[in-house]
Enzyme design. Structure first.
Site: not given
Ligand code: BES
Ligand code: ZN
Ligand code: ZN
Length: 484
Positions: A263, A337
């Site tokens: 990130k 996920r």
């Protein structure tokens, strides 16, 4: 805080501070009407006025507007009550009284719960790592006395509201705790402590057990971190005809650096909040156990840190998840996920009536809904509608997005069963489609709380800077209705 219920006239009793929540344009009691003109205060939503008085009654009077009766919701009461606590805290008043002016269009149960939640949550702050705080900064409001007509209903619903508020505060504390302190192992220890406190059955799987058990998603995402992953199972009650099984699943990324798909620095700070789904499940488990709801509730949380090292999982890896289904990794920052795929598959062994899963899953949901709604996607419309109703009742509103087959097409992979990203379009929905790959026929709802879990400058007086504890009120409302 201690909340006591009284019948009678709040303005007739002595107090350091009396708070009067007043509906818009409701006539004020005669003694006040002589002092306060409509231009001073007419009870518009969020309007406040502080008055000082001499005599035998309250020394100070705080008027808080509730707005028009036809627009009044429980959340207005929750907000007004939180404003009252904040004012008392600011004025350093340890005990205050609170009454309502005008006829509320809400019943005593709704009123008592909302007021109690607001009173308690307005007092929340996170001070664990502040040293040298002044007495003013640590001042706590000890007691509120509510004046209302239906004392019995108020008493019971205030107790429910206080229980839910404690669950919210617990979730906030977990989320606010920095990631060097709240590691996966520390989160698991919190579950064990919760289990001891409330008689829950808690099981924690460590890294060796996860490898042994085939939790390929959790292992892959967690393999770069020195803080090894855990899988947390918390069980309340027993399955029976009368007590259906509900599985609650929460994303527990104690920190999300993005992994090799790292990130940017600005988006990495605040990623301690990536375990807010797990925190909501912890808070809800506490509420369910304290309220002794007639349900069998299983709380599941993969606790994992998404870090970077020579041993990190990488884009292009193919992972075999607990279900046996394979995942092509294309972006290591879409890690939630992946760990959830193992947890959702694990949930199926309980043959639950419903799986409700919460996660700070996508930045895309922040773009879609901002901080004002939880994104909801599901495979069972009846379940989704129950959650919607719980959202309205709790003030933690959800907004549903579709989960059509076309979205499932977008995550099909050439070299594995699914890929972990579906491109920028419909980013929140393709994430949900990925999750739904692992829940089979079990009624399933996914709640994306990335926009609602954390606020530096919260919009509501019952929220404090930092974690909101979102999900606890929603799940509590859902489970109370389900078990009621
Ligand atoms: N934890 C983030 C999502 C997030 C973003 C939570 C902002 C809270 C605030 C998640 O793991 C993530 O990084 N998602 C990616 C997915 C993308 C790579 C498909 C995102 O949303 O950018
Ligand atoms: Zn991520
Ligand atoms: Zn994440």
């Amino acid at each position: 805080m201690e909340i006591t219920i009284r019948t009678g006239d709040v303005l007739g009793e002595p107090a350091e501070l009396a708070v009067l929540l007043s509906l818009e344009d409701a006539a004020l009691p005669a003694a006040l009407a002589a002092l306060v003109t409509p231009s001073d205060f007419r009870g518009r939503a969020k309007q406040t006025r502080l008055l000082f008085a001499a005599g035998a009654g309250p020394k100070r009077l705080l008027l808080i507007g509730l707005g028009k009766p036809e627009k009044l919701t429980a959340d207005h009461l929750r907000q007004a009550a939180a404003t009252a606590t904040r004012q008392a805290q600011e004025l350093q008043i340890a005990a205050f009284t609170l009454g309502i002016n005008g006829d509320l269009p809400l019943n005593a149960n709704v009123t008592g719960q909302a007021l109690a939640e607001g009173l308690e949550l307005g007092a929340y702050r996170y001070q664990r790592f502040r040293t040298n705080l002044t007495d003013e900064q640590t001042f706590t409001v000890e007691r509120a006395t509510l004046y209302g007509a239906d004392a019995t209903a108020l008493q019971a619903s205030v107790a429910v509201g206080q229980t839910i508020a404690r669950g919210v505060a617990f979730a906030r504390d977990l989320v606010n705790t920095p990631p060097n302190v709240l590691t996966p192992a520390a989160l698991a220890d919190e579950a064990i402590a919760l289990g001891k406190r409330l008689g829950l059955n808690v099981t924690v799987l460590d890294k060796a057990q996860l490898i042994e058990g085939g939790f390929g998603g959790i292992i892959a995402v967690g393999q770069a971190s020195a803080n090894e992953p855990r899988f947390i199972v918390m069980e309340y009650g027993q399955p029976s005809e009368a007590t259906p099984t509900i599985c609650l699943v929460g994303k527990g990324l104690t920190f999300d650096s993005g992994g090799l798909s790292i990130k940017p620095s600005d988006s990495m700070a605040t990623m301690k909040t990536d375990m807010s789904g797990a925190a909501a499940v912890f808070g809800a488990m506490q509420v369910v156990a304290e309220l002794k709801l007639p349900l069998h509730v299983v709380g599941l949380a993969p606790a994992v840190e998404n870090a970077i090292s020579g041993n990190a999982y990488r884009p292009d890896d193919v992972i075999t998840t607990l279900s046996g289904k394979t995942v092509e990794v294309l972006n290591t920052d879409a890690e939630g996920r992946i760990v959830l795929s193992d947890a959702l598959h694990y949930a199926r062994r309980y043959n639950p009536a419903a799986i409700v899963e919460l996660s700070t899953l996508t930045g895309a949901i922040i773009i879609a809904l901002g901080p004002h709604a939880i994104g909801m996607m599901g495979t069972d419309q009846a379940l989704a509608e129950r959650i919607s109703r719980a959202g309205e009742a709790s003030g933690e509103r959800v907004w549903q997005l579709p989960l059509w087959d076309e979205y499932r097409e977008m995550i099909k992979s050439e070299i594995a069963d699914v890929k972990n990203i579906g491109g920028r379009p419909a980013g929140s929905i393709t994430a949900a489609a990925f999750l739904a790959t692992f829940t089979g026929d079990v009624p399933f709802v996914h709640l994306d709380i990335a926009g609602t879990a954390f606020a530096e400058k919260p919009a509501k007086p019952y929220d404090a800077p930092g974690a909101t504890g979102v999900g606890v009120r929603l799940l509590s409302a859902f489970l109370r209705e389900y078990g009621g």
